[in-house]
Scaffold this motif. Structure first.
Motif, PDB file in Angstrom:
ATOM      1  N   ILE A 196       0.852  -1.178   0.000  1.00 12.05           N
ATOM      2  CA  ILE A 196       0.000   0.000   0.000  1.00 12.05           C
ATOM      3  C   ILE A 196       0.892   1.234   0.000  1.00 12.05           C
ATOM      4  O   ILE A 196       1.656   1.469   0.938  1.00 12.05           O
ATOM      5  N   GLY A 197       0.795   2.004  -1.061  1.00 16.40           N
ATOM      6  CA  GLY A 197       1.662   3.158  -1.209  1.00 16.40           C
ATOM      7  C   GLY A 197       2.903   2.817  -2.013  1.00 16.40           C
ATOM      8  O   GLY A 197       3.336   1.659  -2.107  1.00 16.40           O
ATOM      9  N   ILE A 198       3.486   3.845  -2.605  1.00 13.71           N
ATOM     10  CA  ILE A 198       4.611   3.649  -3.516  1.00 13.71           C
ATOM     11  C   ILE A 198       5.846   3.096  -2.819  1.00 13.71           C
ATOM     12  O   ILE A 198       6.635   2.342  -3.411  1.00 13.71           O
ATOM     13  N   SER A 199       6.029   3.427  -1.538  1.00 11.46           N
ATOM     14  CA  SER A 199       7.204   2.935  -0.826  1.00 11.46           C
ATOM     15  C   SER A 199       7.140   1.426  -0.654  1.00 11.46           C
ATOM     16  O   SER A 199       8.096   0.702  -0.961  1.00 11.46           O
ATOM     17  N   SER A 200       5.994   0.931  -0.157  1.00 11.82           N
ATOM     18  CA  SER A 200       5.836  -0.520   0.012  1.00 11.82           C
ATOM     19  C   SER A 200       5.889  -1.231  -1.332  1.00 11.82           C
ATOM     20  O   SER A 200       6.484  -2.303  -1.458  1.00 11.82           O
ATOM     21  N   ALA A 201       5.243  -0.644  -2.357  1.00 11.38           N
ATOM     22  CA  ALA A 201       5.229  -1.276  -3.684  1.00 11.38           C
ATOM     23  C   ALA A 201       6.641  -1.400  -4.247  1.00 11.38           C
ATOM     24  O   ALA A 201       7.006  -2.426  -4.834  1.00 11.38           O
ATOM     25  N   SER A 202       7.462  -0.367  -4.079  1.00  9.07           N
ATOM     26  CA  SER A 202       8.841  -0.401  -4.591  1.00  9.07           C
ATOM     27  C   SER A 202       9.639  -1.504  -3.912  1.00  9.07           C
ATOM     28  O   SER A 202      10.380  -2.244  -4.566  1.00  9.07           O
ATOM     29  N   ARG A 203       9.475  -1.614  -2.585  1.00  8.22           N
ATOM     30  CA  ARG A 203      10.217  -2.634  -1.843  1.00  8.22           C
ATOM     31  C   ARG A 203       9.728  -4.037  -2.192  1.00  8.22           C
ATOM     32  O   ARG A 203      10.532  -4.952  -2.391  1.00  8.22           O
ATOM     33  N   ILE A 204       8.399  -4.210  -2.245  1.00 12.58           N
ATOM     34  CA  ILE A 204       7.843  -5.548  -2.421  1.00 12.58           C
ATOM     35  C   ILE A 204       8.051  -6.074  -3.837  1.00 12.58           C
ATOM     36  O   ILE A 204       8.413  -7.237  -4.033  1.00 12.58           O
ATOM     37  N   TYR A 205       7.838  -5.243  -4.831  1.00 12.90           N
ATOM     38  CA  TYR A 205       7.947  -5.723  -6.215  1.00 12.90           C
ATOM     39  C   TYR A 205       9.363  -5.635  -6.785  1.00 12.90           C
ATOM     40  O   TYR A 205       9.725  -6.415  -7.671  1.00 12.90           O
ATOM     41  N   PHE A 206      10.165  -4.686  -6.263  1.00 15.52           N
ATOM     42  CA  PHE A 206      11.500  -4.497  -6.844  1.00 15.52           C
ATOM     43  C   PHE A 206      12.632  -4.493  -5.820  1.00 15.52           C
ATOM     44  O   PHE A 206      13.794  -4.330  -6.192  1.00 15.52           O
ATOM     45  N   GLY A 207      12.305  -4.659  -4.547  1.00 11.59           N
ATOM     46  CA  GLY A 207      13.340  -4.755  -3.525  1.00 11.59           C
ATOM     47  C   GLY A 207      14.184  -3.511  -3.370  1.00 11.59           C
ATOM     48  O   GLY A 207      15.370  -3.588  -3.049  1.00 11.59           O
ATOM     49  N   LYS A 208      13.587  -2.333  -3.566  1.00 17.28           N
ATOM     50  CA  LYS A 208      14.337  -1.090  -3.443  1.00 17.28           C
ATOM     51  C   LYS A 208      13.422   0.039  -3.010  1.00 17.28           C
ATOM     52  O   LYS A 208      12.193  -0.097  -3.017  1.00 17.28           O
ATOM     53  N   ASN A 209      14.012   1.152  -2.633  1.00 12.56           N
ATOM     54  CA  ASN A 209      13.247   2.340  -2.268  1.00 12.56           C
ATOM     55  C   ASN A 209      12.797   3.080  -3.527  1.00 12.56           C
ATOM     56  O   ASN A 209      13.414   2.941  -4.591  1.00 12.56           O
ATOM     57  N   PRO A 210      11.731   3.899  -3.437  1.00 12.77           N
ATOM     58  CA  PRO A 210      11.225   4.601  -4.622  1.00 12.77           C
ATOM     59  C   PRO A 210      12.285   5.405  -5.363  1.00 12.77           C
ATOM     60  O   PRO A 210      12.309   5.420  -6.593  1.00 12.77           O
ATOM     61  N   LYS A 211      13.169   6.058  -4.618  1.00 12.78           N
ATOM     62  CA  LYS A 211      14.173   6.913  -5.256  1.00 12.78           C
ATOM     63  C   LYS A 211      15.129   6.126  -6.144  1.00 12.78           C
ATOM     64  O   LYS A 211      15.794   6.696  -7.016  1.00 12.78           O
ATOM     65  N   TYR A 274      10.637  -9.811  -6.170  1.00 14.00           N
ATOM     66  CA  TYR A 274       9.490  -9.871  -5.255  1.00 14.00           C
ATOM     67  C   TYR A 274       9.952 -10.198  -3.841  1.00 14.00           C
ATOM     68  O   TYR A 274      10.565 -11.231  -3.591  1.00 14.00           O
ATOM     69  N   SER A 275       9.673  -9.298  -2.923  1.00 16.25           N
ATOM     70  CA  SER A 275      10.076  -9.450  -1.522  1.00 16.25           C
ATOM     71  C   SER A 275       8.855  -9.201  -0.643  1.00 16.25           C
ATOM     72  O   SER A 275       8.627  -8.068  -0.204  1.00 16.25           O
ATOM     73  N   PRO A 276       8.045 -10.228  -0.385  1.00 16.78           N
ATOM     74  CA  PRO A 276       6.813 -10.030   0.395  1.00 16.78           C
ATOM     75  C   PRO A 276       7.103  -9.535   1.800  1.00 16.78           C
ATOM     76  O   PRO A 276       8.145  -9.846   2.382  1.00 16.78           O
ATOM     77  N   GLU A 277       6.182  -8.742   2.336  1.00 15.42           N
ATOM     78  CA  GLU A 277       6.360  -8.159   3.659  1.00 15.42           C
ATOM     79  C   GLU A 277       5.238  -8.554   4.608  1.00 15.42           C
ATOM     80  O   GLU A 277       4.851  -7.795   5.479  1.00 15.42           O
ATOM     81  N   GLY A 278       4.728  -9.760   4.431  1.00 11.96           N
ATOM     82  CA  GLY A 278       3.763 -10.271   5.392  1.00 11.96           C
ATOM     83  C   GLY A 278       4.463 -10.563   6.708  1.00 11.96           C
ATOM     84  O   GLY A 278       5.700 -10.579   6.799  1.00 11.96           O
ATOM     85  N   HIS A 279       3.682 -10.825   7.736  1.00  4.90           N
ATOM     86  CA  HIS A 279       4.281 -11.052   9.056  1.00  4.90           C
ATOM     87  C   HIS A 279       5.145 -12.318   9.088  1.00  4.90           C
ATOM     88  O   HIS A 279       6.011 -12.445   9.941  1.00  4.90           O
ATOM     89  N   ASN A 280       4.909 -13.241   8.156  1.00  7.21           N
ATOM     90  CA  ASN A 280       5.708 -14.459   8.104  1.00  7.21           C
ATOM     91  C   ASN A 280       6.807 -14.389   7.052  1.00  7.21           C
ATOM     92  O   ASN A 280       7.528 -15.360   6.866  1.00  7.21           O
TER      93      ASN A 280
END
Length: 778
Positions: A196-211, A274-280
């Motif tokens: 949710i949000g560009i920051s989480s999307a960048s990390r989860i789909y591409f493993g990096k920060n938006p910048k 892809y780097s999922p950020e679920g609790h597990n």
């Protein structure tokens, strides 16, 4: 007289009927137009009054409420986890790359910088072509929908909501700058998969920060804004690539990129990280669960404010966007998890191979009745049983359900396996897996740098760092030696007889019978220096030291060094009969490296609210428990373990008798720097330990089964030097290979005016087995 002309009357021409019709049409048109304008104005006015649904107040426009995820930030500035209802981490406009903003504007709202919330040209086009040539929603309108209107059940309701969005969009444009609207929009959008949000999307789909997003990655995320469910890269990669290319076309159309650059980018494949950020999911899962538990306790004791009724209001770690700064180093955590996975996967293969001829696998030395008792205990403590009890199920129904086959996904070292088995069989299946724990601490600060509580958090949630207390075996012997050195000023060069010793009944906590400890190799001939005795874990010499000082001062020292578990003052603690947690052992061993000063291990350094205000600041807790001299001499003794004892394989990676390099580790270690350490092996090879220290890092590793009846059949693979030491070796090799880390390769600091001799030139060598076994044996 002339006759007068008759008077004539000029008739007026009759107006054509069509002229009247034209006038009426014009008059009617303007009346209809005015009525339409009036009705539209009334619609907007009614919408602004909240007739079609509640409208946001000024304060809500000023501060739109979003659930913000709590961030866990490592000591090296990396977000290693979040606690969330919505996994949203806000970023500022300055953190967004220019090409991401350009892609957004080009694709979603080309005239964004020209309008004031409503794109008149786009709206007219949408009406004329009924939306077939593009919609009319501006970025401001899309933000209004996300913030305040939401979804609709039918077309009429959606049309009314559209009017509300127009009103809210114009208000947003008056309230915020264009940059703020873009930032809010990208921070709000749900990209799915907990992004949710560009920051989480960048990390989860591409493993990096938006910048750090490149142009093609930015185009993928912007393409998802149309419909993140439809254009989801995990489910429909081909559609997402096509949509990405549409975004790139738009960027070229509006001159944000050149035609050549567009064609080049369109030729690239869709590449995800892809780097999922679920609790597990993700890194440091066990540590994050510990932090969650710690935070749950902290918020209860630290209310943020009182409401109008005077009642305390508490922080919500899932909504309030707190920032938890922790001591974990993301790089070291990664290396620790990799080391555990690499070694444990190989060790499990050997264990499974040895279990092929075991009729009571994965247990040894048990009867079938004893196995059933273990399974019964597991059923009674299972989550499945607790859930069924809460549903009002009877014990008979619950027990019956454990014998019914069901679909499930089970753990394997090659990935999850979808299968069908009974819950009872799944309990037995999971019992066969060896477990592990690793903790690494900086002795001078107490900062915990790595924490691995198990082999897979999703399937094995018991944390072997701070939840599990297991028998420590010979890793307790340094406490015995340190106490003797502190009290008796013994030197590593001093020698004691290897012969058997009997501690009489009633002496040193042995109440009923005489106690005669045995050496694992059965050798009781000659004398041996303390350095060699600790290196080779000679039980009789540990017992002699305890006989001279008694168990009480040993226990007292352990308690001062942070051991909180119960330690009975009995003679058998000389061999490590006590059960301790890995976290206690690492904290205590760090005292030796910190020149006798105990520093309580710390995991959380500070907590900030969403505005950056500091809510909590850690205050170090330290105390002197050993003299610098005694601490250094104990370190010197433990250096012998890696020079000529069970830890010597760290120098080459293979034992002189067994090729552990090929069987277990995969490659040699070949460390050349000073290392202090101690292996530990408990009775029947149930627990394997290794505690390893360099001047600025103390790391402990434990390996064993969930039940103590799960163990190797022999000491070759069941000892700490084979079960646990390779994890330490792999972890440290990875740390040393990373030049951004400052892990010491130098000598331990030597106190000035050292009065105890430590530079022993000659050690007596007995005919002891080359395995250097340190087995605990009563």
């Amino acid at each position: 007289m002339a006759k007068a002309k008759p008077k004539t009357t000029k008739k007026r021409a009759k107006a054509p009927a069509n002229n009247n019709n034209t006038l009426k049409f014009i008059k009617g048109f303007w009346m209809l137009f005015a009525t339409g304008i009036f009705l539209i104005a009334m619609l907007f006015l009614l919408a602004s009054w909240g007739v079609f649904g509640e409208m946001p107040k000024f304060e809500e426009l000023e501060n739109p409420q979003n659930d913000l995820a709590t961030q866990i930030i490592s000591s090296d500035g990396v977000q290693i986890g979040t606690f969330f209802k919505e996994n949203r981490t806000p970023v500022s406009y300055e953190e967004l790359p220019e090409h991401l903003i350009n892609a957004l504007v080009a694709t979603e709202d080309a005239r964004f910088y020209e309008h004031s919330g409503i794109d008149a040209r786009g709206t007219l086009r949408a009406f004329v072509f009924l939306g077939t040539k593009g919609g009319a929603s501006t970025i401001s309108q899309q933000l209004a929908k996300q913030l305040f209107t939401g979804g609709s059940k039918n077309k009429i309701e959606r049309y009314l909501q559209k009017i509300q969005e127009w009103v809210i969009a114009t208000r947003l444009e008056r309230q915020y700058t264009k940059k703020e609207i873009i930032t809010m929009y990208l921070n709000k959008y749900d990209f799915l998969n907990q992004a949710i949000g560009i920051s989480s999307a960048s990390r989860i789909y591409f493993g990096k920060n938006p910048k750090d997003l490149n142009k093609e990655e930015a185009a993928v995320l912007v393409g998802m804004l149309k419909n993140s469910s439809l254009f989801n890269p995990l489910r429909r990669p081909d559609m997402v690539k096509t949509r990405r290319d549409v975004v790139l076309n738009q960027m070229e159309k509006y001159k944000y990129i050149t035609e050549k650059e567009r064609d080049s980018l369109k030729g690239l494949p869709l590449q995800l990280d892809y780097s999922p950020e679920g609790h597990n999911d993700g890194t440091a899962t066990y540590f994050r669960e510990y932090v969650r538990s710690w935070m749950s306790s902290w918020v209860k004791n630290n209310p943020k404010q009182k409401n109008e009724e005077g009642e305390a209001e508490y922080f919500d770690i899932y909504r309030d966007g707190l920032k938890i700064n922790v001591t974990i180093d993301s790089r070291m955590q990664k290396y620790a998890e990799e080391a555990v996975e690499e070694h444990m996967a190989n060790l499990q293969k050997e264990f499974d191979k040895q279990e092929e001829d075991n009729k009571t696998t994965p247990f040894r030395d048990l009867t079938n009745a004893e196995v059933e008792k273990i399974l019964d205990r597991s059923i009674r403590s299972s989550a499945r049983r607790k859930i069924m009890l809460s549903q009002g199920k009877s014990e008979k129904e619950i027990r019956k359900s454990f014998d019914v086959k069901t679909k499930m996904s089970i753990f394997s070292w090659k990935g999850e396996i979808d299968t069908i088995m009974t819950p009872k069989d799944s309990i037995l299946y999971y019992k066969k897996f060896l477990r592990s724990g690793l903790m690494s601490v900086e002795p001078q600060t107490g900062h915990v740098k790595a924490w691995v509580g198990g082999i897979n958090y999703k399937h094995f949630q018991y944390d072997h760092v701070y939840q599990g207390a297991r028998q420590v075996g010979s890793t307790f012997k340094p406490f015995v030696y340190a106490t003797a050195i502190d009290q008796l000023k013994l030197s590593p060069c001093d020698t004691l007889p290897v012969s058997q010793i009997t501690i009489s009944a009633g002496s040193h906590g042995v109440i009923d019978t005489d106690w005669t400890p045995k050496n694992s190799d059965g050798d009781y001939v000659g004398y041996m220096s303390l350095k060699e005795a600790l290196a080779k874990s000679v039980n009789t010499i540990s017992a002699r030291l305890l006989d001279r000082i008694g168990p009480e001062p040993i226990v007292r020292l352990a308690k001062k060094m942070g051991v909180e578990s119960d330690v009975l003052e009995v003679a058998s603690i000389a061999l490590g009969s006590v059960d301790l947690k890995l976290s206690e052992m690492v904290g205590a061993y760090s005292t030796f490296a910190n020149q006798g000063i105990y520093t309580k291990p710390v995991t959380i350094t500070s907590i900030e609210d969403k505005n950056g205000a500091v809510l909590y600041q850690f205050v170090p807790e330290t105390k002197d428990v050993l003299s610098k001299e005694a601490a250094y001499v104990t370190i010197n003794l433990m250096e012998g373990v890696t020079q000529l004892g069970s830890g010597a394989r760290l120098r080459s990676g293979a034992s002189s008798r067994y090729d552990y390099k090929n069987v277990i580790t995969g490659h040699p270690y070949e460390f050349r720097n000073p290392i202090a350490g101690k292996t530990g092996t408990t009775q029947n090879q149930s627990d394997g330990w290794f505690m390893g220290i360099v001047p600025n890092l103390c790391t402990g590793v434990w390996v064993g089964g969930d039940d103590r009846a799960t163990h190797f059949k022999g000491v070759r693979f069941g000892q700490g030097a084979t079960m646990a030491l390779p994890v330490w070796g792999l972890f440290m090799k990875k740390c040393y290979a990373d030049k951004t880390l400052d892990i010491s390769t130098g000598a331990f600091p030597r106190p000035e005016n050292l009065t105890i001799e430590v530079d022993c030139k000659v050690f007596k060598q007995n005919n002891r087995q080359e395995e250097n076994i340190d087995e605990f044996s009563l």
